[in-house]
Design a protein around this motif. Structure first.
Motif, PDB file in Angstrom:
ATOM      1  N   UNK A 138       0.249 -12.233   8.752  1.00  0.00           N
ATOM      2  CA  UNK A 138       0.885 -12.700   7.591  1.00  0.00           C
ATOM      3  C   UNK A 138       0.861 -14.046   7.218  1.00  0.00           C
ATOM      4  N   UNK A 139       0.969 -14.910   8.475  1.00  0.00           N
ATOM      5  CA  UNK A 139       0.839 -16.192   8.310  1.00  0.00           C
ATOM      6  C   UNK A 139      -0.512 -16.707   7.766  1.00  0.00           C
ATOM      7  N   UNK A 140      -1.471 -15.875   8.141  1.00  0.00           N
ATOM      8  CA  UNK A 140      -2.902 -16.294   8.014  1.00  0.00           C
ATOM      9  C   UNK A 140      -3.116 -16.306   6.265  1.00  0.00           C
ATOM     10  N   UNK A 141      -2.423 -15.459   5.659  1.00  0.00           N
ATOM     11  CA  UNK A 141      -2.325 -15.274   4.291  1.00  0.00           C
ATOM     12  C   UNK A 141      -3.664 -14.916   3.708  1.00  0.00           C
ATOM     13  N   UNK A 142      -4.365 -14.223   4.717  1.00  0.00           N
ATOM     14  CA  UNK A 142      -5.664 -13.070   4.537  1.00  0.00           C
ATOM     15  C   UNK A 142      -5.269 -12.020   3.875  1.00  0.00           C
ATOM     16  N   UNK A 143      -5.474 -11.711   2.600  1.00  0.00           N
ATOM     17  CA  UNK A 143      -4.970 -10.391   1.714  1.00  0.00           C
ATOM     18  C   UNK A 143      -5.629  -9.057   2.506  1.00  0.00           C
ATOM     19  N   UNK A 144      -6.881  -9.263   2.994  1.00  0.00           N
ATOM     20  CA  UNK A 144      -7.617  -8.276   3.474  1.00  0.00           C
ATOM     21  C   UNK A 144      -7.234  -7.982   5.046  1.00  0.00           C
ATOM     22  N   UNK A 145      -6.581  -8.838   5.808  1.00  0.00           N
ATOM     23  CA  UNK A 145      -6.055  -8.520   6.946  1.00  0.00           C
ATOM     24  C   UNK A 145      -4.686  -7.893   6.966  1.00  0.00           C
ATOM     25  N   UNK A 146      -3.923  -8.568   5.858  1.00  0.00           N
ATOM     26  CA  UNK A 146      -2.664  -7.980   5.823  1.00  0.00           C
ATOM     27  C   UNK A 146      -3.029  -6.552   5.459  1.00  0.00           C
ATOM     28  N   UNK A 147      -3.693  -6.095   4.221  1.00  0.00           N
ATOM     29  CA  UNK A 147      -3.953  -4.773   3.885  1.00  0.00           C
ATOM     30  C   UNK A 147      -4.480  -3.935   5.096  1.00  0.00           C
ATOM     31  N   UNK A 148      -5.507  -4.485   5.851  1.00  0.00           N
ATOM     32  CA  UNK A 148      -5.737  -3.573   6.786  1.00  0.00           C
ATOM     33  C   UNK A 148      -4.591  -3.176   8.009  1.00  0.00           C
ATOM     34  N   UNK A 149      -3.964  -4.201   8.159  1.00  0.00           N
ATOM     35  CA  UNK A 149      -2.530  -3.796   9.257  1.00  0.00           C
ATOM     36  C   UNK A 149      -1.847  -2.882   8.353  1.00  0.00           C
ATOM     37  N   UNK A 150      -1.479  -3.017   7.108  1.00  0.00           N
ATOM     38  CA  UNK A 150      -0.593  -2.116   6.516  1.00  0.00           C
ATOM     39  C   UNK A 150      -1.056  -0.513   6.579  1.00  0.00           C
ATOM     40  N   UNK A 151      -2.408  -0.603   6.266  1.00  0.00           N
ATOM     41  CA  UNK A 151      -3.293   0.479   6.003  1.00  0.00           C
ATOM     42  C   UNK A 151      -3.299   1.289   7.436  1.00  0.00           C
ATOM     43  N   UNK A 152      -3.529   0.670   8.416  1.00  0.00           N
ATOM     44  CA  UNK A 152      -3.710   0.926   9.426  1.00  0.00           C
ATOM     45  C   UNK A 152      -2.364   1.850  10.177  1.00  0.00           C
ATOM     46  N   UNK A 153      -1.218   0.916   9.929  1.00  0.00           N
ATOM     47  CA  UNK A 153       0.223   1.589  10.380  1.00  0.00           C
ATOM     48  C   UNK A 153       0.383   2.931   9.433  1.00  0.00           C
ATOM     49  N   UNK A 154       0.193   2.976   8.236  1.00  0.00           N
ATOM     50  CA  UNK A 154       0.357   3.736   7.369  1.00  0.00           C
ATOM     51  C   UNK A 154      -0.656   5.045   7.777  1.00  0.00           C
ATOM     52  N   UNK A 155      -1.734   5.003   8.018  1.00  0.00           N
ATOM     53  CA  UNK A 155      -2.580   6.100   8.481  1.00  0.00           C
ATOM     54  C   UNK A 155      -2.161   6.520   9.775  1.00  0.00           C
ATOM     55  N   UNK A 156      -1.918   5.881  10.930  1.00  0.00           N
ATOM     56  CA  UNK A 156      -1.409   6.309  12.033  1.00  0.00           C
ATOM     57  C   UNK A 156      -0.032   7.141  11.988  1.00  0.00           C
ATOM     58  N   UNK A 157       0.832   6.298  11.531  1.00  0.00           N
ATOM     59  CA  UNK A 157       2.238   6.533  11.617  1.00  0.00           C
ATOM     60  C   UNK A 157       2.477   8.066  10.562  1.00  0.00           C
ATOM     61  N   UNK A 158       1.899   7.871   9.335  1.00  0.00           N
ATOM     62  CA  UNK A 158       2.324   8.839   8.453  1.00  0.00           C
ATOM     63  C   UNK A 158       1.365  10.033   8.285  1.00  0.00           C
ATOM     64  N   UNK A 159       0.238   9.572   8.543  1.00  0.00           N
ATOM     65  CA  UNK A 159      -0.809  10.876   8.488  1.00  0.00           C
ATOM     66  C   UNK A 159      -1.350  11.027   9.882  1.00  0.00           C
ATOM     67  N   UNK A 160      -1.048  10.454  11.077  1.00  0.00           N
ATOM     68  CA  UNK A 160      -1.226  10.900  12.173  1.00  0.00           C
ATOM     69  C   UNK A 160      -2.854  10.554  12.549  1.00  0.00           C
ATOM     70  N   UNK A 161      -3.349   9.931  11.772  1.00  0.00           N
ATOM     71  CA  UNK A 161      -4.863   9.288  12.004  1.00  0.00           C
ATOM     72  C   UNK A 161      -4.956   8.907  13.676  1.00  0.00           C
ATOM     73  N   UNK A 162      -5.862   9.450  14.417  1.00  0.00           N
ATOM     74  CA  UNK A 162      -5.866   8.903  15.683  1.00  0.00           C
ATOM     75  C   UNK A 162      -6.473   7.496  15.436  1.00  0.00           C
ATOM     76  N   UNK A 163      -5.868   6.700  16.656  1.00  0.00           N
ATOM     77  CA  UNK A 163      -5.906   5.323  16.515  1.00  0.00           C
ATOM     78  C   UNK A 163      -7.561   4.914  16.899  1.00  0.00           C
ATOM     79  N   UNK A 164      -8.211   5.808  17.770  1.00  0.00           N
ATOM     80  CA  UNK A 164      -9.683   5.383  17.840  1.00  0.00           C
ATOM     81  C   UNK A 164     -10.248   5.457  16.582  1.00  0.00           C
ATOM     82  N   UNK A 165     -10.079   6.307  15.547  1.00  0.00           N
ATOM     83  CA  UNK A 165     -10.828   6.077  14.083  1.00  0.00           C
ATOM     84  C   UNK A 165     -10.459   4.985  13.623  1.00  0.00           C
ATOM     85  N   UNK A 166      -9.081   4.572  13.805  1.00  0.00           N
ATOM     86  CA  UNK A 166      -8.686   3.471  13.036  1.00  0.00           C
ATOM     87  C   UNK A 166      -9.422   2.040  13.399  1.00  0.00           C
ATOM     88  N   UNK A 167      -9.729   1.967  14.900  1.00  0.00           N
ATOM     89  CA  UNK A 167     -10.248   0.961  15.430  1.00  0.00           C
ATOM     90  C   UNK A 167     -11.732   1.001  14.969  1.00  0.00           C
TER      91      UNK A 167
END
Length: 189
Positions: A138-167
């Protein structure tokens, strides 16, 4: 600092951290960061995040992988050997002792209560890791990195996407961003 002193410090640090860490690899990664970034200043925070990413994406225990990448960064192959020995010896000894007394531990209410209470501490340390790593993004203020972080969390936590696919998806995005940046630099230079 002489290489022998660095190797000794790497071994003692990883041995100490591995001996007194309870809760798995993510806990020891935070402690490695505290030791080598904050206390010894041998690695900067951004490098540590990169090393953690490598450790997480490699097969095997994250504590050992973390020790490998930190040891290699600090002292090459000798650093790897010292860090791995320091990280592996304590769990090996502890598990050997626990296996001898397993029957007594299994039925002991005090031990069971102690282990149950430690879960809270482990949870707190994992939250600390997430906060440290997330706040850096968040401190880096890189919108793409923040978006990737948020989408990775949502994909894994809410949709159960395997972490390997996210990585794998994040690796592709990272490679694409790097190629685009390099082409832009090449076009300007």
């Amino acid at each position: 600092m002489k290489k022998a002193a660095i190797l000794r410090k790497i071994f003692i640090s990883t041995l100490y951290l591995s001996t007194f860490t309870f809760g798995g690899g993510y806990v020891i990664v935070t402690l490695l960061k505290n030791k080598f970034v904050n206390e010894l200043h041998w690695i900067d925070e951004e490098e540590m995040l990169d090393l953690v990413a490598i450790a997480q994406s490699s097969p095997g225990a994250i504590a050992v992988n973390g020790a490998i990448v930190v040891g290699y960064k600090l002292a090459g192959l000798a650093g790897v050997v010292c860090a791995v020995l320091g990280a592996v010896i304590p769990p090996f000894v502890i598990l050997t002792l626990v296996s001898f007394f397993y029957a007594a531990f299994r039925e002991n209410r005090v031990i069971q209560s102690l282990l149950y209470g430690m879960k809270s501490g482990v949870g707190a340390v994992i939250i600390s890791v997430v906060y440290d790593m997330g706040s850096s993004v968040v401190k880096s203020k890189d919108f793409v990195l923040i978006l990737i972080m948020a989408l990775s969390f949502v994909a894994n936590y809410f949709f159960g996407v395997n972490v390997i696919y996210i990585i794998l998806a994040v690796i592709v995005i990272g490679l694409a961003r790097t190629l685009i940046r390099e082409r832009r630099k090449g076009a300007k230079g």
